[in-house]
Scaffold this active site. Structure first.
Site, PDB file in Angstrom:
ATOM      1  N   PHE A   1       0.881  -1.172   0.000  1.00  0.00           N
ATOM      2  CA  PHE A   1       0.000   0.000   0.000  1.00  0.00           C
ATOM      3  C   PHE A   1       0.914   1.217   0.000  1.00  0.00           C
ATOM      4  CE2 PHE A   1      -2.236   3.239   2.562  1.00  0.00           C
ATOM      5  CZ  PHE A   1      -3.530   3.204   2.058  1.00  0.00           C
TER       6      PHE A   1
ATOM      7  N   ASP B   1      -9.438   3.020   7.102  1.00  0.00           N
ATOM      8  CA  ASP B   1     -10.433   2.811   8.174  1.00  0.00           C
ATOM      9  C   ASP B   1     -10.524   1.331   8.523  1.00  0.00           C
ATOM     10  OD1 ASP B   1     -11.144   5.468   8.437  1.00  0.00           O
ATOM     11  OD2 ASP B   1     -12.876   5.334   7.084  1.00  0.00           O
TER      12      ASP B   1
ATOM     13  N   ARG C   1      10.726 -14.573  39.580  1.00  0.00           N
ATOM     14  CA  ARG C   1      11.816 -13.734  40.098  1.00  0.00           C
ATOM     15  C   ARG C   1      11.657 -13.518  41.612  1.00  0.00           C
ATOM     16  NH1 ARG C   1      16.986 -12.144  39.536  1.00  0.00           N
ATOM     17  NH2 ARG C   1      17.306  -9.971  40.175  1.00  0.00           N
TER      18      ARG C   1
ATOM     19  N   GLU D   1      -0.400   3.769   9.668  1.00  0.00           N
ATOM     20  CA  GLU D   1      -1.828   3.855   9.322  1.00  0.00           C
ATOM     21  C   GLU D   1      -2.492   5.081   9.959  1.00  0.00           C
ATOM     22  OE1 GLU D   1      -3.735   0.075   9.908  1.00  0.00           O
ATOM     23  OE2 GLU D   1      -2.382  -0.894   8.490  1.00  0.00           O
TER      24      GLU D   1
ATOM     25  N   GLU E   1      -2.159  10.941  16.949  1.00  0.00           N
ATOM     26  CA  GLU E   1      -2.676  12.326  16.982  1.00  0.00           C
ATOM     27  C   GLU E   1      -3.767  12.454  15.917  1.00  0.00           C
ATOM     28  OE1 GLU E   1       0.630  11.639  16.969  1.00  0.00           O
ATOM     29  OE2 GLU E   1       1.133  12.309  18.994  1.00  0.00           O
TER      30      GLU E   1
END
Ligand code: FAD
Length: 380
Positions: A122, A240, A268, A363, A367
């Site tokens: 793409f 989307d 641990r 993609e 933000e």
């Protein structure tokens, strides 16, 4: 609400879980060497994982998108880079051709992609057009019966391995905003398309990213995907759908972190007891598990909306942003639970930490996801 999965969804989830287990060790080596995970992908292709939600009449399994994301949650636990390559094939190329292609284009491009025989890529991002794809410069002009493409794309996942590419290019610079169209390109059949060296990346190193170059690349007239000048819609609608799959990959990655951190915490011993006994560690594990459950639910909800034919762009953005932020935060805390060992390359947390970061960027950055969500919120 009924959260019960259908027998088909359970079957594909179990199959993906089994196949994922087989490749866990291999994926660590492939990351170290930055190698394309061809063997893993061939195995997944033989098991029919490449065409899960692609139409049956074109070689896919014809399952719903919920089944696809459930499978990706399993595959990404073992090898996020392989899961991403499969995802690009399936969701960034296959779903685009399924939705926007003509019958001839579907017949030509989908069967090899759905079977995993051909890789696809793409190509939207350019050196000067990342979050703002409307500013891209790659241009396509008509010459006789052909389209001629000139320009450069970058960050193209699987660009060096792909037989097919979905490419966006400006077809009418005079329009405001410029007319952009989407094209399907047969790379081996177009010698004017070349690619550069793979980028050396922070994480997901097996899913190689390269620049793609178009030097007066001649494409047949039937290469246009969707309507002329409506290509940005094709690319954005495809994103989307893909974001729901990216969210699933992040959930899988986050679950792998939880699995390793939990096992380590139980083994641990410090101050005479397993560190899992300390509440500070328990809270980290509890928060991780809760956020991952929320991320999985958001992802399945977005996939379900898509399956129902309902609007899902904001749901996909929520799932993608939340799941990838959750995976990153889980990896951060996972490294902390392992202490100094979390920083060593011989423990898987270090790799998960690197792999998680790119999810917040590709993609569409998180933000930009928040801008999409805010637009929906403000509409209300
Ligand atoms: C591993 C990986 C694989 C990728 N694979 C592909 C691929 O296969 N095909 C493809 O086309 N691309 C791919 N990309 C590219 C990716 O989609 C872009 O990197 C991404 O869209 C961001 O573009 P940019 O890197 O140019 O950042 P920029 O757009 O330059 O952004 C820089 C920063 O500014 C912020 N920012 C920008 N605009 C705004 C705004 N309006 N409001 C608030 N903040 C803003 C961004 O969120 C970011 O933090 C991949 C990237 C990675 C890391």
């Amino acid at each position: 609400m009924d959260f019960t999965l259908s027998p088909q969804q359970v079957a594909v989830q179990e199959k993906a879980r089994r196949l994922a287990q087989e490749v866990k060790e291999e994926s660590a080596r492939l990351d170290r060497e930055g190698q394309f995970p061809r063997e893993i992908l061939n195995r997944w292709a033989r098991e029919g994982l490449f065409g899960l939600a692609l139409p049956r009449e074109y070689g896919g399994a014809g399952l719903d998108y919920v089944a696809y994301v459930l499978a990706q949650m399993e595959l990404a636990q073992a090898c996020p880079a392989s899961a991403l390559i499969l995802h690009v094939n399936h969701s960034l190329f296959g779903t685009a051709v399924t939705r926007f292609g003509t019958a001839e284009q579907k017949q030509r491009f989908l069967p090899p992609v759905a079977s995993g025989e051909a890789f696809a890529c793409f190509a939207l991002t350019e050196p000067e057009a990342g979050s703002d794809p409307g500013s891209l410069k790659t241009a396509a002009r008509q010459e006789g019966g052909a389209w001629v493409l000139t320009g450069e794309k970058n960050f193209v996942t699987s660009g060096a391995q792909a037989r097919f590419a979905l490419v966006a290019a400006v077809t009418d610079p005079e329009r405001k905003p410029p007319g952009i169209s989407a094209f399907v390109v047969d790379i081996p059949g177009t010698p004017e398309v070349t690619w550069g060296a793979k980028e050396e990346k922070l994480g997901l190193r097996g899913a190689q990213s390269v620049p793609l170059f178009f030097d007066n690349a001649r494409l047949p007239a039937d290469s246009l995907l969707g309507e002329l000048h409506q290509g940005l819609k094709v690319m954005l609608a495809t994103l989307d759908a893909a974001r729901v799959g990216s969210a699933a990959i992040a959930v899988g990655l986050g679950r792998a972190v939880l699995h390793e951190a939990r096992a380590y915490a139980k083994e641990r011993v410090q101050f005479g007891q397993a560190i899992a006994n300390f509440q500070a560690i328990q809270w980290k594990l509890a928060d991780m598990a809760t956020a991952l459950e929320a991320a999985a639910l958001l992802t399945c909800k977005a996939a379900w909306l898509k399956d129902q034919g309902q609007p899902y762009a904001a749901a996909a953005a929520m799932a993608k942003a939340f799941a990838t932020d959750t995976a990153m935060h889980a990896a951060l805390e996972g490294v902390q639970i392992l202490g100094g060992y979390g920083c060593l390359t011989r423990y898987p947390l270090e790799r998960y930490f690197r792999d998680a970061k790119a999810g917040q960027i590709y993609e569409g950055t998180n933000e930009i996801m928040r801008l999409i969500i805010a637009k929906e919120v403000l509409k209300g």
